[in-house]
Design an enzyme around this catalytic site. Structure first.
Site, short mmCIF file in Angstrom:
data_model
loop_
_atom_site.label_atom_id
_atom_site.label_comp_id
_atom_site.label_asym_id
_atom_site.label_seq_id
_atom_site.Cartn_x
_atom_site.Cartn_y
_atom_site.Cartn_z
N CYS A 105 49.39 47.42 45.02
CA CYS A 105 48.33 46.61 44.41
C CYS A 105 48.61 45.12 44.57
CB CYS A 105 48.16 46.97 42.94
SG CYS A 105 49.65 46.74 41.94
N HIS A 124 49.97 46.18 37.03
CA HIS A 124 48.98 46.43 38.09
C HIS A 124 48.28 45.13 38.47
CE1 HIS A 124 46.27 48.65 40.59
NE2 HIS A 124 45.20 48.34 39.88
N ASN A 145 39.36 46.16 41.63
CA ASN A 145 40.55 46.99 41.69
C ASN A 145 40.80 47.40 43.15
OD1 ASN A 145 42.74 48.53 40.88
ND2 ASN A 145 41.60 49.74 39.38
#
Length: 184
Positions: A14, A146, A162
């Site tokens: 990520c 994250h 995301n």
């Protein structure tokens, strides 16, 4: 402007996806060219990070700066695993990065008004992982685990991109409650 949504798969990259999204956007703002850049190059080559086991935005930006740029996704495609670093073109360059003070909503709002901004959030709750739609209000903690990109905002929420593919959330995006939600 942002490149169509990508999916990091089962690789904990990520940090690379978030960093690359902001560099793609900044390049588009500066040059008018929207170019898909290589997350895989960061996974393979940003040695101060940990490939598919996580990493840090500032170290990813520093790699791009020290390397003299980053290659395109087409030239260095994503594999969802860490491999050996290979020679790559330097298609897009950056000359620095600037942090936004943590827990300062006005500073973040000002940054997002001019360009997408990378942030770390707590994404460990089942509610976040299985989010479908609406303004996400939690529950979530402040264990920042994250990387995502804030691409805009509304009156009461951030628009967050995301890297879990289009099947997650609102076509890969979420609206997160402003004012301290999930470590923001």
């Amino acid at each position: 402007a942002v490149i169509p949504l990508k999916n990091q798969g089962k690789c904990g990259s990520c940090w690379a996806f978030s960093t690359v999204t902001t560099v793609e956007s900044i390049n588009q703002i500066r040059t008018g060219n929207l170019i898909s850049l290589s997350e895989q190059q960061l996974v393979d080559c940003s040695k101060k990070n940990h490939g598919c086991k996580g990493g840090y935005f500032d170290r990813a930006y520093q790699y791009i700066i020290a390397n003299g740029g980053i290659d395109t996704e087409a030239n260095y495609p994503y594999k969802a695993f860490q491999g050996p670093c290979r020679a790559a073109k330097k298609v897009v360059r950056i000359d620095g990065c600037k942090g936004v003070p943590q827990c300062n909503e006005n500073a973040l709002k000002n940054a997002v008004a001019s360009q997408p901004s990378v942030v770390a959030i707590d994404a460990s709750s089942k509610q976040f992982q299985h989010y479908k739609s609406g303004i996400f209000t939690g529950p979530c903690g402040t264990k920042l685990n994250h990387g995502v990109v804030i691409v805009g905002y509304g009156k009461d929420y951030w628009i967050v991109r995301n890297s879990w593919g289009r099947h997650w959330g609102e076509q890969g995006y979420t609206r997160m409650k402003r004012v301290g939600g999930c470590g923001l």
